[in-house]
Design a protein around this motif. Structure first.
Motif, PDB file in Angstrom:
ATOM      1  N   ILE A   1      48.188 -33.262 -35.211  1.00 39.70           N
ATOM      2  CA  ILE A   1      47.018 -32.582 -34.761  1.00 39.70           C
ATOM      3  C   ILE A   1      45.790 -33.117 -34.708  1.00 39.70           C
ATOM      4  O   ILE A   1      45.086 -33.236 -34.292  1.00 39.70           O
ATOM      5  CB  ILE A   1      47.015 -30.882 -35.080  1.00 39.70           C
ATOM      6  N   VAL A   2      45.609 -33.490 -36.165  1.00 38.44           N
ATOM      7  CA  VAL A   2      44.184 -34.208 -36.606  1.00 38.44           C
ATOM      8  C   VAL A   2      44.193 -35.511 -36.113  1.00 38.44           C
ATOM      9  O   VAL A   2      43.025 -35.805 -35.348  1.00 38.44           O
ATOM     10  CB  VAL A   2      44.006 -34.437 -38.203  1.00 38.44           C
ATOM     11  N   THR A   3      45.217 -36.235 -35.747  1.00 38.73           N
ATOM     12  CA  THR A   3      45.374 -37.566 -35.247  1.00 38.73           C
ATOM     13  C   THR A   3      44.949 -37.563 -33.669  1.00 38.73           C
ATOM     14  O   THR A   3      44.085 -38.478 -33.362  1.00 38.73           O
ATOM     15  CB  THR A   3      46.686 -38.093 -35.483  1.00 38.73           C
ATOM     16  N   GLN A   4      45.629 -36.529 -33.181  1.00 37.40           N
ATOM     17  CA  GLN A   4      45.193 -36.369 -31.718  1.00 37.40           C
ATOM     18  C   GLN A   4      43.892 -36.134 -31.267  1.00 37.40           C
ATOM     19  O   GLN A   4      43.247 -36.471 -30.509  1.00 37.40           O
ATOM     20  CB  GLN A   4      46.328 -35.325 -31.124  1.00 37.40           C
TER      21      GLN A   4
ATOM     22  N   SER B   1      25.078 -34.195 -16.735  1.00 32.91           N
ATOM     23  CA  SER B   1      26.049 -35.310 -16.633  1.00 32.91           C
ATOM     24  C   SER B   1      27.285 -34.883 -16.922  1.00 32.91           C
ATOM     25  O   SER B   1      27.352 -34.033 -18.166  1.00 32.91           O
ATOM     26  CB  SER B   1      25.452 -36.302 -17.516  1.00 32.91           C
ATOM     27  N   PRO B   2      28.552 -34.940 -16.148  1.00 35.78           N
ATOM     28  CA  PRO B   2      29.623 -34.214 -16.415  1.00 35.78           C
ATOM     29  C   PRO B   2      30.391 -34.553 -17.872  1.00 35.78           C
ATOM     30  O   PRO B   2      30.137 -35.659 -18.447  1.00 35.78           O
ATOM     31  CB  PRO B   2      30.616 -34.904 -15.384  1.00 35.78           C
ATOM     32  N   LYS B   3      30.888 -33.618 -18.491  1.00 34.27           N
ATOM     33  CA  LYS B   3      31.607 -33.753 -19.603  1.00 34.27           C
ATOM     34  C   LYS B   3      32.933 -33.326 -19.551  1.00 34.27           C
ATOM     35  O   LYS B   3      33.662 -32.871 -18.686  1.00 34.27           O
ATOM     36  CB  LYS B   3      30.896 -32.533 -20.593  1.00 34.27           C
ATOM     37  N   VAL B   4      33.729 -33.983 -20.737  1.00 39.66           N
ATOM     38  CA  VAL B   4      35.102 -33.874 -20.747  1.00 39.66           C
ATOM     39  C   VAL B   4      35.614 -33.114 -21.696  1.00 39.66           C
ATOM     40  O   VAL B   4      35.249 -33.075 -22.996  1.00 39.66           O
ATOM     41  CB  VAL B   4      35.788 -35.638 -21.063  1.00 39.66           C
ATOM     42  N   MET B   5      36.698 -32.096 -21.535  1.00 44.81           N
ATOM     43  CA  MET B   5      37.129 -31.076 -22.446  1.00 44.81           C
ATOM     44  C   MET B   5      38.691 -31.828 -22.539  1.00 44.81           C
ATOM     45  O   MET B   5      39.585 -31.918 -21.708  1.00 44.81           O
ATOM     46  CB  MET B   5      37.099 -30.009 -21.791  1.00 44.81           C
ATOM     47  N   GLY B   6      39.012 -32.104 -23.775  1.00 45.45           N
ATOM     48  CA  GLY B   6      40.390 -32.509 -24.185  1.00 45.45           C
ATOM     49  C   GLY B   6      41.493 -31.394 -24.449  1.00 45.45           C
ATOM     50  O   GLY B   6      40.747 -30.609 -25.124  1.00 45.45           O
ATOM     51  N   ILE B   7      42.425 -31.158 -24.039  1.00 47.05           N
ATOM     52  CA  ILE B   7      43.388 -30.367 -24.194  1.00 47.05           C
ATOM     53  C   ILE B   7      44.174 -30.311 -25.452  1.00 47.05           C
ATOM     54  O   ILE B   7      45.112 -31.683 -25.559  1.00 47.05           O
ATOM     55  CB  ILE B   7      44.411 -30.064 -23.178  1.00 47.05           C
ATOM     56  N   LEU B   8      44.384 -29.370 -26.328  1.00 46.76           N
ATOM     57  CA  LEU B   8      45.470 -29.366 -27.374  1.00 46.76           C
ATOM     58  C   LEU B   8      46.002 -28.110 -27.315  1.00 46.76           C
ATOM     59  O   LEU B   8      45.804 -26.992 -27.449  1.00 46.76           O
ATOM     60  CB  LEU B   8      44.548 -29.470 -28.677  1.00 46.76           C
TER      61      LEU B   8
END
Length: 275
Positions: A41-44, A15-22
Motif C-alpha cells: 500500500i505505502v509503495t503504491q 489547471s487539471p489535477k490527477v486523483m490516484g485510485i487505491l
C-alpha cells in the motif's frame, strides 16, 4: 477561478489535477486484492504521489456491477487503518474517501482524510450531505442510475446529458442547503449507462460547465474502453489515455485514474494546446 479547500490548503482546479485510485477491496475490476499489506500500500501510494497525484482516492466497497454487499463494520475495518497508515506515512497527503456511508466518511475525515467521494450523491444514506456539511470538507457527488447491484440491468434515458444536468442541479441545491461549499460533479461513467451513453457524456462533457463546479472524469480502464477495443482492463491503458485527453479538452478538472504517470502526461500535453 476554481478552488477547493482541503484541510486549510486551497487547491486550484484551474489547471487539471490527477486523483490516484487505491482500491483496498478484494474484488475491484482492475486491481482487486492487489494491495493487501502495508508495504504494498505505502509503495503504491508513494509511486502515485511521486508521479504527481494531488489526491489519493481510497475505496473499501467495490462498486463494480453485481459486487457483493459489504457491511459498514467491514468497510470501516478495511478502510480506516489504511487512512491512518497513509496520514502517518505522508503527513501532507490529501485523501479522498470513496464511500456512500456518512459514518464511514465521518470517521475517515476525523483521522485525516480530506475529501468525501460519494457515488450516490446522498441517495444511499440520507445523512450524508448533512454530515459532509458539518465536516466542512469538499464533496464529490456522482450520478448513478439505480444502485451498484442494479445499475447495468437496463439503463435508459430520454436525453442523458439533460437528465444528468437536472439531477446535479437538484443535488447541488441540496448540498448548498447543508452548507457544503466545495462541490465536484462526476457524471458517473459506467454507472447505470450503456457504452453509447458513456460516449455521449464524454462528447458533451463541456455542457457540465454550466453547473459552474469542477468536473471529475472517471474513465480509467473501464469497460467503455476495453469492450470497444475487444481487450481487457489490463490492456486498456492506451485507450484510457485517449479518453483522458478528450475529457481534459472537454473541461474535466480532475482525472480519477489507476495510472498516475500516464494521466499526468495527458494533463501536460493537453496544457500545451490549451488557451
Amino acid at each position: 477561478m476554481q478552488f477547493i479547500n482541503c484541510k486549510g490548503q486551497l487547491i486550484s482546479l484551474d489547471s487539471p489535477k490527477v486523483m490516484g485510485i487505491l482500491n483496498v477491496t478484494p474484488d475491484s475490476f482492475f486491481d482487486g486484492g492487489k494491495y493487501k499489506d502495508e508495504i504494498a500500500i505505502v509503495t503504491q501510494v508513494e509511486k502515485m504521489l511521486l508521479a504527481g497525484a494531488t489526491f489519493i482516492d481510497i475505496g473499501a466497497y467495490s462498486s463494480r456491477p453485481n459486487a457483493p454487499h459489504v457491511s459498514e463494520i467491514e468497510e470501516k475495518q478495511r478502510l480506516l487503518p489504511i487512512v491512518e497508515l497513509l496520514v502517518k506515512q505522508f503527513p501532507e497527503i490529501l485523501i479522498s474517501v470513496d464511500t456512500f456511508r456518512s459514518e464511514v466518511a465521518k470517521e475517515a475525515i476525523k483521522i485525516g482524510a480530506a475529501l468525501v467521494n460519494d457515488i450516490s450523491a446522498g441517495n444511499l444514506d440520507a445523512k450524508m450531505m448533512e454530515t459532509v456539511g458539518k465536516l466542512g470538507v469538499p464533496y464529490m457527488m456522482m450520478h448513478m442510475q439505480g444502485t451498484p447491484k442494479t445499475m447495468q440491468q437496463n439503463p435508459s434515458y430520454e436525453s442523458i446529458v439533460k437528465e444528468i444536468l437536472e439531477y446535479f442541479s437538484s443535488k447541488i441545491a441540496k448540498a448548498k442547503s447543508h452548507k457544503i461549499n466545495d462541490i465536484i460533479v462526476d457524471p458517473g461513467f459506467g454507472f447505470g449507462k450503456t457504452i453509447a451513453h458513456n460516449y455521449t457524456i464524454l462528447k458533451q462533457l463541456e455542457l457540465f460547465k454550466i453547473l459552474d463546479y469542477p468536473i471529475l472524469a472517471g474513465v480509467s480502464r473501464k469497460s467503455m474502453i476495453y469492450n470497444v477495443l475487444e481487450t481487457s482492463a489490463q490492456e486498456a491503458l492506451n485507450g484510457t489515455s485517449v479518453l483522458h485527453t478528450i475529457a481534459l479538452q472537454n473541461g474535466a478538472s480532475i482525472l480519477r485514474v489507476h495510472d498516475v504517470k500516464e494521466a499526468m502526461e495527458c494533463v501536460k500535453l493537453v496544457g500545451m494546446i490549451s488557451d
